[in-house]
Design a protein around this motif. Structure first.
Motif, PDB file in Angstrom:
ATOM      1  N   GLY A 151       0.833  -1.190   0.000  1.00 14.18           N
ATOM      2  CA  GLY A 151       0.000   0.000   0.000  1.00 14.18           C
ATOM      3  C   GLY A 151       0.867   1.239   0.000  1.00 14.18           C
ATOM      4  N   ALA A 152       0.411   2.264  -0.721  1.00 17.58           N
ATOM      5  CA  ALA A 152       1.158   3.515  -0.806  1.00 17.58           C
ATOM      6  C   ALA A 152       0.626   4.580   0.138  1.00 17.58           C
ATOM      7  N   GLU A 153      -0.672   4.545   0.453  1.00 20.58           N
ATOM      8  CA  GLU A 153      -1.278   5.646   1.215  1.00 20.58           C
ATOM      9  C   GLU A 153      -0.711   5.738   2.626  1.00 20.58           C
ATOM     10  N   ASP A 154      -0.716   4.635   3.329  1.00 17.08           N
ATOM     11  CA  ASP A 154      -0.222   4.686   4.712  1.00 17.08           C
ATOM     12  C   ASP A 154       1.270   4.967   4.763  1.00 17.08           C
ATOM     13  N   LEU A 155       1.997   4.451   3.760  1.00 15.18           N
ATOM     14  CA  LEU A 155       3.434   4.705   3.733  1.00 15.18           C
ATOM     15  C   LEU A 155       3.702   6.197   3.495  1.00 15.18           C
ATOM     16  N   THR A 163       2.963  13.295  -1.839  1.00 16.36           N
ATOM     17  CA  THR A 163       2.349  12.522  -2.920  1.00 16.36           C
ATOM     18  C   THR A 163       3.223  11.301  -3.202  1.00 16.36           C
ATOM     19  N   ALA A 164       2.597  10.274  -3.748  1.00 17.34           N
ATOM     20  CA  ALA A 164       3.350   9.058  -4.076  1.00 17.34           C
ATOM     21  C   ALA A 164       3.772   9.055  -5.534  1.00 17.34           C
ATOM     22  N   ARG A 165       3.309  10.053  -6.294  1.00 22.00           N
ATOM     23  CA  ARG A 165       3.549  10.031  -7.736  1.00 22.00           C
ATOM     24  C   ARG A 165       4.172  11.335  -8.207  1.00 22.00           C
ATOM     25  N   GLY A 169       2.737  11.016 -13.208  1.00 25.04           N
ATOM     26  CA  GLY A 169       1.877   9.960 -12.683  1.00 25.04           C
ATOM     27  C   GLY A 169       2.605   8.682 -12.297  1.00 25.04           C
ATOM     28  N   ARG A 170       3.950   8.710 -12.402  1.00 27.83           N
ATOM     29  CA  ARG A 170       4.726   7.514 -12.023  1.00 27.83           C
ATOM     30  C   ARG A 170       4.999   7.552 -10.520  1.00 27.83           C
ATOM     31  N   TYR A 171       5.005   6.382  -9.906  1.00 28.95           N
ATOM     32  CA  TYR A 171       5.396   6.335  -8.494  1.00 28.95           C
ATOM     33  C   TYR A 171       6.796   6.891  -8.318  1.00 28.95           C
ATOM     34  N   THR A 172       7.018   7.616  -7.252  1.00 26.28           N
ATOM     35  CA  THR A 172       8.371   8.071  -6.931  1.00 26.28           C
ATOM     36  C   THR A 172       9.160   6.895  -6.334  1.00 26.28           C
ATOM     37  N   GLU A 192       1.850 -15.520  -3.724  1.00 28.80           N
ATOM     38  CA  GLU A 192       1.533 -14.628  -4.838  1.00 28.80           C
ATOM     39  C   GLU A 192       1.711 -13.162  -4.464  1.00 28.80           C
ATOM     40  N   ALA A 193       2.147 -12.370  -5.431  1.00 27.49           N
ATOM     41  CA  ALA A 193       2.235 -10.917  -5.239  1.00 27.49           C
ATOM     42  C   ALA A 193       0.992 -10.276  -5.854  1.00 27.49           C
ATOM     43  N   ILE A 194       0.346  -9.447  -5.067  1.00 27.56           N
ATOM     44  CA  ILE A 194      -0.895  -8.796  -5.496  1.00 27.56           C
ATOM     45  C   ILE A 194      -0.650  -7.296  -5.514  1.00 27.56           C
ATOM     46  N   ASP A 195      -0.988  -6.643  -6.612  1.00 28.22           N
ATOM     47  CA  ASP A 195      -0.686  -5.219  -6.733  1.00 28.22           C
ATOM     48  C   ASP A 195      -1.694  -4.375  -5.948  1.00 28.22           C
ATOM     49  N   THR A 196      -1.262  -3.165  -5.633  1.00 30.67           N
ATOM     50  CA  THR A 196      -2.044  -2.299  -4.763  1.00 30.67           C
ATOM     51  C   THR A 196      -3.203  -1.620  -5.500  1.00 30.67           C
ATOM     52  N   VAL A 197      -3.996  -0.877  -4.746  1.00 26.27           N
ATOM     53  CA  VAL A 197      -5.172  -0.193  -5.291  1.00 26.27           C
ATOM     54  C   VAL A 197      -4.777   1.045  -6.097  1.00 26.27           C
ATOM     55  N   PHE A 198      -5.719   1.471  -6.935  1.00 30.72           N
ATOM     56  CA  PHE A 198      -5.580   2.724  -7.678  1.00 30.72           C
ATOM     57  C   PHE A 198      -6.819   3.552  -7.342  1.00 30.72           C
ATOM     58  N   PRO A 199      -6.632   4.632  -6.545  1.00 24.66           N
ATOM     59  CA  PRO A 199      -7.793   5.340  -6.008  1.00 24.66           C
ATOM     60  C   PRO A 199      -8.631   6.118  -7.031  1.00 24.66           C
ATOM     61  N   ASP A 200      -8.039   6.460  -8.186  1.00 23.85           N
ATOM     62  CA  ASP A 200      -8.712   7.307  -9.175  1.00 23.85           C
ATOM     63  C   ASP A 200      -9.670   6.432 -10.003  1.00 23.85           C
ATOM     64  N   PHE A 201     -10.792   6.054  -9.376  1.00 23.80           N
ATOM     65  CA  PHE A 201     -11.577   4.946  -9.936  1.00 23.80           C
ATOM     66  C   PHE A 201     -12.346   5.266 -11.214  1.00 23.80           C
TER      67      PHE A 201
END
Ligand code: COA
Ligand code: MG
Length: 288
Positions: A151-155, A163-165, A169-172, A192-201
Motif C-alpha cells: 500500500g502507498a497511502e499509509d506509507l 504525494t506518491a507520484r 503519474g509515475r510512483y516516486t 503470490e504478489a498482489i498489486d495495490t489499489v488505484f484510487p482514481d476509480f
C-alpha cells in the motif's frame, strides 16, 4: 486470485454489490474505510452479511482487520471468525513475525469456532510502515500465506511524502521500492504478489495500464476499490489464449525432447527458467 475488491464493512449496500461484482475475492474492510466510531457497527454488519450471503455466492471472502497495534484486532477476530472467512488481510504488517503473531491468534479462533486448524489464510500488507518496507526480507514460506500486497497511502503518511507520484503519474522512488520489495518478498515466501489499489476509480484507462504493467512484472492479481475496476483486472490477469498456446508449446517442446536442459523453438533458445515461467502461466490459466 486475480481481483480482490475492497468493500467498507459498514455498508450493507456495498457488500451486496461487492458480492455481485465478479471479483474473485471480496475484502470486507474493518480498517481504514471505517470510521473509528463505526468499528463496532461494522463488525455486526459484516458478520451478519457474511453469515447470510457469502457461502451461497461462490466468491472468496477475506476480512481486513485492524492492525496488531490498534487495540481493535482481537474484537475484530472474535466477531468475524464466528463466520469463518476464507482469510484475513493484515494491514500495517511490520515483519514476518507479525504473520506468525496473527497465525497464533487465528489458531485459537479456529479451535473456538470448530474451524479446521490452519485453514484461515493470511494476506499481509507489507509496505504500509517504514519498518515493514525495511523488513521485506523477513517473510518466510508459511502455509497460511495466500499472497502479499502493498500500500502507498499509509506509507506516504508514515514518511511524510505529500504525494506518491511524480508529475507524469509515475510512483516516486520510495513507492517503486515498496512495490519491488513486495514482488521479491512474495517470491521468497513462495506466495503470490498482489498489486495495490488505484484510487482514481473513474480513470479506467490508466488503471488498465497499471494492470498490464503489474502482470508483466510478476503480480498475479490486483486489488480494486470500485466494482468498475474488477472486470479490467479479471481480463488483464487472465492469461490470453495466445499466451497459453505459447506456454503450452514450450512445455510440449521440453516434453517431446525428453525433458532436456535446453530446447530451440523457432530459432530461439528456451532453457529451464523459460519452462518454469511457462508452467506458472499454465497454472494461472487453469485457476482463472
Ligand atoms: N464495493 C461495492 N460497491 C461499491 C463500491 C465497492 N468498493 N464502490 C462503489 N460501489 C457502489 C456504490 O455504492 C454505487 O452503488 P449504487 O449505484 O447502488 O448507488 C455504485 O457502486 C457506483 O458507485 P459510484 O457512485 O461510482 O461511487 P461512490 O461515490 O458511491 O463510491 C467510493 C466511491 C470510493 C466511496 C467507493 O468506491 C468505496 O467505498 N470504495 C471502497 C473504499 C475502501 O474500501 N477503501 C479501503 C481500501 S483502500
Ligand atoms: Mg490503510
Amino acid at each position: 486470485m486475480r481481483s480482490l475488491l475492497f468493500v467498507p464493512g459498514d455498508s450493507e449496500k456495498k457488500l451486496e454489490k461487492g458480492f455481485q461484482s465478479g471479483a474473485d475475492i471480496v475484502i470486507v474492510d474493518l480498517e481504514d474505510s471505517v470510521a473509528p466510531t463505526s468499528k463496532a457497527a461494522a463488525r455486526d454488519i459484516a458478520t451478519a452479511f457474511i453469515r447470510e450471503r457469502s457461502h451461497a455466492s461462490g466468491v472468496g471472502v477475506y476480512v481486513r482487520v485492524n492492525d496488531l497495534s490498534s487495540g481493535l484486532i482481537d474484537d475484530d477476530l472474535a466477531a468475524l471468525m464466528r463466520v469463518a472467512p476464507d482469510g484475513i488481510m493484515l494491514p500495517k504488517a511490520n515483519s514476518g513475525a507479525d504473520v506468525s503473531h496473527l497465525s497464533a491468534k487465528l489458531r485459537v479462533h479456529e479451535a473456538d469456532n470448530g474451524i479446521i486448524d490452519g485453514s484461515t489464510r493470511i494476506i499481509p500488507l507489507i509496505t504500509e510502515t517504514a519498518a515493514g518496507v525495511l523488513a521485506a526480507g523477513s517473510y518466510r514460506p508459511e502455509p497460511r500465506l495466500a499472497g502479499m500486497t502493498w500500500g502507498a497511502e499509509d506509507l506516504s503518511a508514515a514518511i511524510g511524502a505529500r504525494t506518491a507520484r511524480d508529475a507524469a503519474g509515475r510512483y516516486t522512488d520510495v513507492f517503486r521500492l515498496a512495490r519491488t520489495l513486495t514482488l521479491l518478498a512474495a517470491s521468497a515466501s513462495e506466495t503470490e504478489a498482489i498489486d495495490t489499489v488505484f484510487p482514481d476509480f473513474r480513470n479506467l484507462d490508466v488503471f488498465r495500464e497499471q494492470c498490464v504493467e503489474a502482470e508483466r512484472d510478476g503480480f498475479t492479481g490486483k486489488m480494486a476499490i470500485h466494482p468498475a475496476q474488477v472486470a479490467v483486472i479479471n481480463e488483464v490477469f487472465t492469461p490470453s489464449a495466445e499466451a497459453v498456446a505459447r506456454s503450452q508449446a514450450v512445455v510440449d517442446a521440453f516434453r517431446s525432447a525428453g525433458n532436456p536442459g535446453v530446447v530451440a523453438i523457432d530459432g530461439k533458445m528456451y532453457d529451464r527458467p523459460h519452462l518454469r515461467l511457462a508452467e506458472r502461466l499454465l497454472a494461472r490459466a487453469k485457476t482463472a
